[in-house]
Design a protein around this motif. Structure first.
Motif, PDB file in Angstrom:
ATOM      1  N   CYS A 123       0.822  -1.216   0.000  1.00 49.12           N
ATOM      2  CA  CYS A 123       0.000   0.000   0.000  1.00 49.12           C
ATOM      3  C   CYS A 123       0.854   1.263   0.000  1.00 49.12           C
ATOM      4  O   CYS A 123       0.434   2.306  -0.501  1.00 49.12           O
ATOM      5  N   VAL A 124       2.051   1.183   0.592  1.00 52.73           N
ATOM      6  CA  VAL A 124       2.926   2.356   0.679  1.00 52.73           C
ATOM      7  C   VAL A 124       3.627   2.625  -0.649  1.00 52.73           C
ATOM      8  O   VAL A 124       3.761   3.769  -1.081  1.00 52.73           O
ATOM      9  N   ILE A 125       4.070   1.550  -1.317  1.00 60.67           N
ATOM     10  CA  ILE A 125       4.783   1.709  -2.594  1.00 60.67           C
ATOM     11  C   ILE A 125       3.751   1.618  -3.710  1.00 60.67           C
ATOM     12  O   ILE A 125       3.456   0.541  -4.236  1.00 60.67           O
ATOM     13  N   PHE A 126       3.181   2.761  -4.070  1.00 58.32           N
ATOM     14  CA  PHE A 126       2.027   2.772  -4.969  1.00 58.32           C
ATOM     15  C   PHE A 126       2.278   3.504  -6.290  1.00 58.32           C
ATOM     16  O   PHE A 126       1.334   3.769  -7.026  1.00 58.32           O
ATOM     17  N   ILE A 127       3.525   3.840  -6.596  1.00 64.22           N
ATOM     18  CA  ILE A 127       3.747   4.684  -7.772  1.00 64.22           C
ATOM     19  C   ILE A 127       3.496   3.940  -9.084  1.00 64.22           C
ATOM     20  O   ILE A 127       3.194   4.560 -10.098  1.00 64.22           O
ATOM     21  N   ASP A 128       3.627   2.600  -9.061  1.00 68.40           N
ATOM     22  CA  ASP A 128       3.378   1.833 -10.287  1.00 68.40           C
ATOM     23  C   ASP A 128       3.177   0.371  -9.910  1.00 68.40           C
ATOM     24  O   ASP A 128       3.808  -0.131  -8.977  1.00 68.40           O
ATOM     25  N   ASP A 129       2.294  -0.313 -10.637  1.00 67.12           N
ATOM     26  CA  ASP A 129       1.977  -1.697 -10.271  1.00 67.12           C
ATOM     27  C   ASP A 129       3.142  -2.648 -10.537  1.00 67.12           C
ATOM     28  O   ASP A 129       3.389  -3.562  -9.745  1.00 67.12           O
ATOM     29  N   LEU A 266      21.164  -3.344   6.503  1.00 67.50           N
ATOM     30  CA  LEU A 266      21.384  -2.204   5.615  1.00 67.50           C
ATOM     31  C   LEU A 266      21.582  -2.660   4.174  1.00 67.50           C
ATOM     32  O   LEU A 266      21.210  -1.950   3.230  1.00 67.50           O
ATOM     33  N   GLY A 267      22.154  -3.842   3.996  1.00 68.97           N
ATOM     34  CA  GLY A 267      22.409  -4.357   2.657  1.00 68.97           C
ATOM     35  C   GLY A 267      21.143  -4.648   1.884  1.00 68.97           C
ATOM     36  O   GLY A 267      21.177  -4.783   0.654  1.00 68.97           O
ATOM     37  N   LEU A 268      20.006  -4.751   2.573  1.00 68.67           N
ATOM     38  CA  LEU A 268      18.725  -4.923   1.887  1.00 68.67           C
ATOM     39  C   LEU A 268      17.995  -3.590   1.746  1.00 68.67           C
ATOM     40  O   LEU A 268      17.543  -3.238   0.665  1.00 68.67           O
ATOM     41  N   PHE A 269      17.931  -2.853   2.844  1.00 66.83           N
ATOM     42  CA  PHE A 269      17.101  -1.648   2.837  1.00 66.83           C
ATOM     43  C   PHE A 269      17.712  -0.493   2.050  1.00 66.83           C
ATOM     44  O   PHE A 269      16.982   0.258   1.410  1.00 66.83           O
ATOM     45  N   LEU A 270      19.036  -0.347   2.091  1.00 70.22           N
ATOM     46  CA  LEU A 270      19.639   0.766   1.361  1.00 70.22           C
ATOM     47  C   LEU A 270      19.450   0.640  -0.149  1.00 70.22           C
ATOM     48  O   LEU A 270      19.003   1.597  -0.798  1.00 70.22           O
ATOM     49  N   PRO A 271      19.757  -0.520  -0.763  1.00 69.04           N
ATOM     50  CA  PRO A 271      19.515  -0.636  -2.213  1.00 69.04           C
ATOM     51  C   PRO A 271      18.054  -0.444  -2.598  1.00 69.04           C
ATOM     52  O   PRO A 271      17.758   0.214  -3.603  1.00 69.04           O
ATOM     53  N   ILE A 272      17.135  -1.013  -1.800  1.00 71.77           N
ATOM     54  CA  ILE A 272      15.717  -0.875  -2.128  1.00 71.77           C
ATOM     55  C   ILE A 272      15.273   0.575  -1.976  1.00 71.77           C
ATOM     56  O   ILE A 272      14.507   1.104  -2.798  1.00 71.77           O
ATOM     57  N   THR A 273      15.759   1.256  -0.925  1.00 72.37           N
ATOM     58  CA  THR A 273      15.418   2.670  -0.734  1.00 72.37           C
ATOM     59  C   THR A 273      15.947   3.513  -1.882  1.00 72.37           C
ATOM     60  O   THR A 273      15.245   4.386  -2.414  1.00 72.37           O
ATOM     61  N   VAL A 274      17.204   3.259  -2.273  1.00 72.13           N
ATOM     62  CA  VAL A 274      17.783   3.974  -3.419  1.00 72.13           C
ATOM     63  C   VAL A 274      16.964   3.704  -4.673  1.00 72.13           C
ATOM     64  O   VAL A 274      16.672   4.628  -5.454  1.00 72.13           O
ATOM     65  N   VAL A 276      13.776   2.892  -4.915  1.00 74.55           N
ATOM     66  CA  VAL A 276      12.470   3.567  -4.845  1.00 74.55           C
ATOM     67  C   VAL A 276      12.603   5.048  -5.153  1.00 74.55           C
ATOM     68  O   VAL A 276      11.880   5.595  -5.999  1.00 74.55           O
ATOM     69  N   PHE A 277      13.548   5.717  -4.482  1.00 78.63           N
ATOM     70  CA  PHE A 277      13.677   7.168  -4.669  1.00 78.63           C
ATOM     71  C   PHE A 277      14.208   7.521  -6.050  1.00 78.63           C
ATOM     72  O   PHE A 277      13.796   8.522  -6.644  1.00 78.63           O
ATOM     73  N   ILE A 319      20.576   2.534 -10.945  1.00 77.49           N
ATOM     74  CA  ILE A 319      21.176   3.185  -9.776  1.00 77.49           C
ATOM     75  C   ILE A 319      21.069   2.275  -8.556  1.00 77.49           C
ATOM     76  O   ILE A 319      21.995   2.173  -7.749  1.00 77.49           O
ATOM     77  N   GLY A 320      19.925   1.585  -8.413  1.00 77.26           N
ATOM     78  CA  GLY A 320      19.778   0.629  -7.323  1.00 77.26           C
ATOM     79  C   GLY A 320      20.808  -0.489  -7.407  1.00 77.26           C
ATOM     80  O   GLY A 320      21.379  -0.907  -6.392  1.00 77.26           O
ATOM     81  N   PHE A 321      21.081  -0.967  -8.625  1.00 78.61           N
ATOM     82  CA  PHE A 321      22.082  -2.020  -8.819  1.00 78.61           C
ATOM     83  C   PHE A 321      23.472  -1.501  -8.470  1.00 78.61           C
ATOM     84  O   PHE A 321      24.262  -2.206  -7.810  1.00 78.61           O
ATOM     85  N   ALA A 322      23.773  -0.270  -8.896  1.00 79.49           N
ATOM     86  CA  ALA A 322      25.093   0.306  -8.592  1.00 79.49           C
ATOM     87  C   ALA A 322      25.307   0.420  -7.087  1.00 79.49           C
ATOM     88  O   ALA A 322      26.397   0.122  -6.573  1.00 79.49           O
ATOM     89  N   SER A 323      24.255   0.838  -6.369  1.00 76.76           N
ATOM     90  CA  SER A 323      24.384   0.957  -4.908  1.00 76.76           C
ATOM     91  C   SER A 323      24.554  -0.418  -4.260  1.00 76.76           C
ATOM     92  O   SER A 323      25.319  -0.575  -3.297  1.00 76.76           O
TER      93      SER A 323
END
Length: 521
Positions: A123-129, A266-274, A276-277, A319-323
């Motif tokens: 529900c939070v990540i709603f920008i695209d299906d 951090l190894g999971l959340f940082l790449p996913i956060t990068v 998303v943003f 960019i997510g892959f690079a991070s």
């Protein structure tokens, strides 16, 4: 040279129906889609072998090269899948996924909480299906695996948050597209008093299917309402069989990858956060560039309306892959592990890519046959006005089921719904438009050839037909509830009456399901 002898006729239904039925019966998706494609091609070319071969070749080439240039949408989306597969594999190899599962076990107390967290993330990540299904799947899968939740249940959690949330969220690729369509329709019919965004917001409570699909999902997650084939999948998961291993590895799955012992959350959340943003940035940026090119003032809604979704997903994933790569290198992970993870991650997405390519091909064939137009034409007969919202819901559902696309159904059915409202009762314009939106999402949920359904299977690492079969009973329950609501709405012309009808039927359905589940326990 195509003749289109059977375009916009009942025979145009044959290719999708055959493909869908074969996929459900045989559970061999590629074979079934291939037969559907060949059947459509011979109908288009009037059974000419030479023309059929030529046309099929053009369709295949068109997946990558169209109108003298690269088919950027398809290429970018396939690239996004490969990059996301590599990100997921590197997160696994780094030990971050295991670290997250270990940490979550101290915070998430049981299966119910794991399912509720997955739904919350959806529900939070709603920008695209597409983005929703794949990214939430990557984050939630280590947790749901830890609590022995079947991959089919995870796919249902992903699919039944992705489209329903996107279709009622104005700040999403879906919402912007729908607002643009509805805005054009209302303007064409002289409705210029209300803003297009405000009209969209007024329609949200009229989208019965999206609302009650989310509520049923919440009840399933909270109360353990496992029915139909889903019950057996959940029982198998309790024995450690998260998916049917006899069918091989599902799309997106990696087996036997090494996992480092020094992984960090951090190894999971940082790449996913990068990821998303970065994706959000590129969606806004590409939409802003399109607005500037048209000489229009920048607005967030306008940016989403004009955004290039596929390129934004690809560059966000890059960019997510690079991070992710930077993190595993900083972690000091063995370079052979990194290479092994990247190769395995890319290869894990190949089954999903094959299914998508076949699905896109049959979608092109169905488009040439004008299957959607034929389905839409069924609504133009002598139908009592009071039944129109319910009829439009059913036809939109059948159209999306047959064509595998919600967006295509929106484009075909929304103008027809508006024309019918103008010819009968303009006060029912918005409910009739909303019934089309609801029906399209319902049909999309049930269709094995829907790209959203395919990517939900991929995000969950679930066999595709297993996801379709296990989700179907839940979708049908909500569809029946919605159909009753639209019928009451049509006869009473009261949104409150229609919504109340859905609410009462929903409560009754949940009680009945809970009783049946308790009896089997």
């Amino acid at each position: 040279m195509t003749t289109l002898s059977y375009a916009d006729s009942a025979l145009s239904l044959l290719p999708p129906v055959v493909a869908i039925l074969l996929a459900i019966v045989t559970r061999r998706v590629l074979l079934s889609l291939g037969i559907g494609i060949l059947l459509g091609v011979v109908l288009i070319t009037d059974f000419s072998a030479v023309s059929s071969g030529q046309y099929l070749g053009e369709q295949v080439v068109g997946l990558f090269w169209d109108d003298g240039s690269i088919n950027s949408w398809n290429i970018y989306l396939l690239g996004f899948l490969i990059l996301l597969g590599m990100i997921t594999a590197l997160i696994t190899v780094s030990g971050a996924a295991k670290a997250f599962a270990d940490w979550a076990r101290t915070k998430i107390r049981n299966k119910r909480d794991a399912k509720l967290l997955t739904m919350f993330l959806g529900c939070v990540i709603f920008i695209d299906d597409y983005f929703n299904s794949l990214v939430v799947g990557s984050v939630a899968r280590p947790l749901t695996d830890r609590y022995y939740i079947s991959r089919s249940k995870l796919a249902y959690l992903l699919d039944s948050t992705a489209a329903p949330i996107c279709v009622i969220s104005p700040v999403s690729s879906w919402g912007a597209y729908i607002i643009a369509l509805i805005g054009g329709i209302l303007t064409a019919h002289g409705f210029t008093d209300s803003g297009h965004l405000s009209v969209f917001i007024q329609m949200i409570p009229m989208n019965f299917y999206a609302i009650f699909a989310l509520l049923l999902l919440l009840c399933v997650a909270f109360m353990g309402l496992d029915i139909g084939p889903m019950r057996q999948h959940e029982l198998n998961a309790q024995k450690g069989n998260l998916y049917d291993e006899a069918k091989g590895l599902p799309p997106g799955a990696n087996s036997d990858l090494p996992e480092a012992d020094n992984g960090k959350i951090l190894g999971l959340f940082l790449p996913i956060t990068v990821l998303v943003f970065a994706t959000f940035y590129f969606m806004v940026s590409s939409g802003g560039d399109a607005l500037a090119a048209k000489g229009l003032e920048f607005t967030l809604l306008g940016a989403f309306e004009n955004t290039d979704v596929a390129s934004s997903l690809f560059f966000g994933a890059a960019i997510g892959f690079a991070s992710t790569l930077a993190l595993v290198l900083f972690q000091g992970l063995n370079k052979s592990y990194i290479l092994q993870g990247m190769v395995a991650g890319a290869r894990s997405m190949l089954p999903a890519i094959y299914i998508l390519l076949f699905a896109w091909t049959i979608a092109g064939v169905i488009g040439q046959l004008e299957t959607g137009k034929y389905m839409a034409s069924l609504a133009t007969g002598n139908i009592p006005f009071a039944l129109l919202p319910a009829v439009l819901f059913v036809l939109a559902g059948l159209t999306a089921f047959s064509t595998g696309t919600s967006w295509g159904t929106f484009g075909i059915m929304l103008p027809i719904a508006a024309d019918m409202a103008m010819g009968t009762h303009t006060n029912m314009m918005l409910p009739m438009l909303a019934s089309v939106l609801a029906g399209a999402v319902f049909g999309d949920h049930c269709s094995p050839i829907s790209d959203t359904t395919i990517l939900s299977s991929t995000g969950a690492n679930c066999h595709h037909i297993d996801h379709v079969i296990t989700q179907l009973p839940y979708a049908l329950i909500v569809a029946v509830i919605s159909l009753a609501g639209y019928t009451v709405l049509g006869f009473t012309e009261s949104l409150a009456a229609g919504f109340a009808t859905c609410s009462i039927l929903f409560v009754i359905s949940v009680i009945v399901l809970k009783i049946k589940v308790n009896r089997r326990a």
